[in-house]
Design an enzyme around this catalytic site. Structure first.
Site, mmCIF file in Angstrom:
data_model
loop_
_atom_site.group_PDB
_atom_site.id
_atom_site.type_symbol
_atom_site.label_atom_id
_atom_site.label_comp_id
_atom_site.label_asym_id
_atom_site.label_seq_id
_atom_site.Cartn_x
_atom_site.Cartn_y
_atom_site.Cartn_z
ATOM 1 N N LYS A 137 0.825 -1.212 0.000
ATOM 2 C CA LYS A 137 0.000 0.000 0.000
ATOM 3 C C LYS A 137 0.858 1.259 0.000
ATOM 4 O O LYS A 137 0.517 2.244 -0.655
ATOM 5 C CB LYS A 137 -0.932 0.025 1.215
ATOM 6 C CG LYS A 137 -2.121 -0.903 1.068
ATOM 7 C CD LYS A 137 -3.203 -0.603 2.095
ATOM 8 C CE LYS A 137 -4.302 -1.646 2.048
ATOM 9 N NZ LYS A 137 -5.240 -1.559 3.167
ATOM 10 N N LYS A 154 -5.945 -11.010 -5.788
ATOM 11 C CA LYS A 154 -7.174 -11.047 -4.983
ATOM 12 C C LYS A 154 -8.129 -9.952 -5.422
ATOM 13 O O LYS A 154 -7.702 -8.895 -5.909
ATOM 14 C CB LYS A 154 -6.851 -10.933 -3.494
ATOM 15 C CG LYS A 154 -6.444 -9.554 -3.048
ATOM 16 C CD LYS A 154 -6.468 -9.405 -1.519
ATOM 17 C CE LYS A 154 -5.977 -7.999 -1.193
ATOM 18 N NZ LYS A 154 -6.002 -7.619 0.180
ATOM 19 N N LYS A 183 -10.877 -3.901 -3.232
ATOM 20 C CA LYS A 183 -11.458 -2.584 -3.493
ATOM 21 C C LYS A 183 -10.368 -1.591 -3.884
ATOM 22 O O LYS A 183 -10.590 -0.724 -4.712
ATOM 23 C CB LYS A 183 -12.199 -2.099 -2.244
ATOM 24 C CG LYS A 183 -12.982 -0.814 -2.430
ATOM 25 C CD LYS A 183 -14.228 -1.013 -3.289
ATOM 26 C CE LYS A 183 -14.780 0.339 -3.741
ATOM 27 N NZ LYS A 183 -15.983 0.225 -4.552
HETATM 28 P P1 TYM Z 1 -10.792 -5.422 5.073
HETATM 29 O O1 TYM Z 1 -11.900 -4.468 5.303
HETATM 30 O O2 TYM Z 1 -9.770 -5.055 4.055
HETATM 31 O O3 TYM Z 1 -11.358 -6.839 4.671
HETATM 32 C C1 TYM Z 1 -12.373 -7.452 5.428
HETATM 33 C C2 TYM Z 1 -12.258 -8.950 5.343
HETATM 34 O O4 TYM Z 1 -12.415 -9.410 4.000
HETATM 35 C C3 TYM Z 1 -11.378 -10.318 3.687
HETATM 36 N N1 TYM Z 1 -11.110 -10.228 2.240
HETATM 37 C C4 TYM Z 1 -11.089 -11.277 1.405
HETATM 38 N N2 TYM Z 1 -11.276 -12.596 1.600
HETATM 39 C C5 TYM Z 1 -11.204 -13.405 0.517
HETATM 40 N N3 TYM Z 1 -10.950 -12.968 -0.742
HETATM 41 C C6 TYM Z 1 -10.754 -11.659 -0.987
HETATM 42 N N4 TYM Z 1 -10.511 -11.230 -2.219
HETATM 43 C C7 TYM Z 1 -10.816 -10.749 0.112
HETATM 44 N N5 TYM Z 1 -10.663 -9.410 0.219
HETATM 45 C C8 TYM Z 1 -10.850 -9.111 1.530
HETATM 46 C C9 TYM Z 1 -10.203 -9.855 4.514
HETATM 47 O O5 TYM Z 1 -9.259 -10.884 4.691
HETATM 48 C C10 TYM Z 1 -10.878 -9.466 5.803
HETATM 49 O O6 TYM Z 1 -11.069 -10.579 6.634
HETATM 50 N N6 TYM Z 1 -7.213 -5.586 8.418
HETATM 51 C C11 TYM Z 1 -8.562 -6.079 8.262
HETATM 52 C C12 TYM Z 1 -9.535 -5.333 9.138
HETATM 53 C C13 TYM Z 1 -9.326 -5.517 10.611
HETATM 54 C C14 TYM Z 1 -9.421 -6.729 11.347
HETATM 55 C C15 TYM Z 1 -9.178 -6.378 12.704
HETATM 56 C C16 TYM Z 1 -9.668 -8.047 11.000
HETATM 57 C C17 TYM Z 1 -9.057 -4.546 11.503
HETATM 58 N N7 TYM Z 1 -8.966 -5.055 12.777
HETATM 59 C C18 TYM Z 1 -9.204 -7.350 13.708
HETATM 60 C C19 TYM Z 1 -9.680 -9.000 12.004
HETATM 61 C C20 TYM Z 1 -9.436 -8.659 13.355
HETATM 62 C C21 TYM Z 1 -8.922 -5.914 6.795
HETATM 63 O O7 TYM Z 1 -8.086 -6.000 5.959
HETATM 64 O O8 TYM Z 1 -10.171 -5.666 6.497
#
Ligand code: TYM
Length: 332
Positions: free
Chosen positions: A112, A195, A198
């Site tokens: 990023k 993957k 967004k």
């Molecule tokens: P975020 O908002 O980017 O993504 C939310 C969840 O979606 C999953 N994900 C996917 N899974 C499968 N295939 C994909 N293409 C794909 N894109 C996204 C992500 O793995 C995630 O589970 N850092 C975290 C947010 C967070 C969090 C936490 C998670 C903040 N604090 C504590 C767990 C525990 C995240 O990237 O969210």
């Protein structure tokens, strides 16, 4: 009951199928067997620049979608991260036991910050995974349901829990990643080796839960598929078709084998057309319910305040223990 915690960013106007299939869909199932905490991580959402006029509404849209897919505030604790100040407070302490080099090895930060231009990337983006560790450790979570891309962040959370326990005495549960292999990495429709994301996929590569289903169907029809004509599951040789089969199977509940058998002798076009229909049927009620929750924002906000109060009842005692162990005065 064992505990789960997970979070999702409210950065997008809508979740995409990767978010749903990799994480949120599993959250729904886990409510019944776990003491479940789910959090809209708006603190994380300001690490890469944001529009302050939109943020609260995006958090509402995120919460509405989570309710619409089946999170039940009677059976889980759903809240917005910034309403629970303990997250930021614990993140500071954990930051002080995280190595600079250790944080610098996080591949998501590297990707990023590169995309933003290294000079412009914020310190918040750098410490993002430390805040994530705080989210998890505050609730003494046993398991954290996420997609494959979060594995490294989860490892850091485990390392920090263990390190804190060793330095200051047993305080935190060491969490396990809960990653469901079959749907852990939904890929970009236009680039089936990357993957679905967004922030890095083109709009044509992602299917949004809240977009017009005709648009989703069109994206699916134009998805990049592989050479050959046969519909078989082979993630290495046929990543495009395999991704469509994964999505189809997860949304319809039919096994991959069943689908492969059903499409024997048919073409990619048939599969894509039918998947467009499956998506339409899947998102229609979610879109209706999301609209329903958003029609009464005051009620939604109240529900989130109740969630934050329930969350604080658990986070507060953990932070208190941390303050005591590190030698601070107790939180007031
Ligand atoms: P975020 O908002 O980017 O993504 C939310 C969840 O979606 C999953 N994900 C996917 N899974 C499968 N295939 C994909 N293409 C794909 N894109 C996204 C992500 O793995 C995630 O589970 N850092 C975290 C947010 C967070 C969090 C936490 C998670 C903040 N604090 C504590 C767990 C525990 C995240 O990237 O969210």
């Amino acid at each position: 009951r064992p505990r789960v915690l997970s979070g999702i960013q409210p950065t997008a106007d809508s979740f995409h199928l990767g978010n749903y299939l990799g994480a949120v869909g599993h959250w729904v199932a886990l409510q019944d067997t776990y003491d479940a905490f789910y959090c809209v991580v708006d603190l994380h959402a300001i690490t890469a620049g944001h529009d302050p006029r939109m943020l609260a509404q995006r958090s509402r849209v995120a919460a509405a979608q989570l309710l619409a897919v089946g999170l039940d505030p009677e059976r889980c604790t759903l809240f917005v991260q910034s309403q629970v100040p303990e997250h930021a407070q614990l993140a500071w302490v954990l930051g002080c036991i995280t190595g600079f080099g250790e944080a610098g090895r996080m591949t998501q930060f590297k990707d990023k910050s590169q995309r933003q231009g290294n000079e412009r990337a914020s310190v918040g983006l750098f410490t993002y995974p430390i805040l994530q560790a705080a989210d998890i450790l505050l609730y003494q979570a046993d398991a954290v349901p996420v997609g494959e891309d979060q594995r490294q962040h989860l490892e850091l959370s485990r390392d920090l829990a263990q390190r804190f326990n060793t330095l200051f005495g047993p305080t935190f549960t060491v969490p396990e990643a809960h990653i469901v292999k079959d749907t852990a990495k939904i890929t970009d429709l236009q680039d089936p080796t990357a993957k679905m994301s967004k922030s890095s996929s083109s709009p044509a590569g992602i299917v949004l839960l809240l977009e017009d289903a005709a648009r989703s169907a069109k994206k699916i029809r134009s998805a990049v598929t592989d050479t050959g004509q046969e519909i078989v599951f082979d993630a290495q040789q046929k990543p495009g078709v395999s991704n469509l089969l994964t999505i189809y199977s997860a949304l319809s509940g039919r096994s991959i084998d069943d689908l492969v058998a059903a499409y024997a002798g048919k073409g990619y076009g048939d599969l894509k057309k039918d998947l467009g229909e499956v998506v339409r049927e899947f998102v229609a009620p979610i879109q209706d319910r999301t609209r329903g929750y958003l029609a009464d924002p005051a009620q939604l906000d109240r529900l989130l305040v109740t969630g934050a109060q329930k969350a604080r009842a658990v986070a507060g005692p953990t932070l208190r223990a941390v303050y005591e162990r590190v030698g601070f005065f107790p939180p007031v």
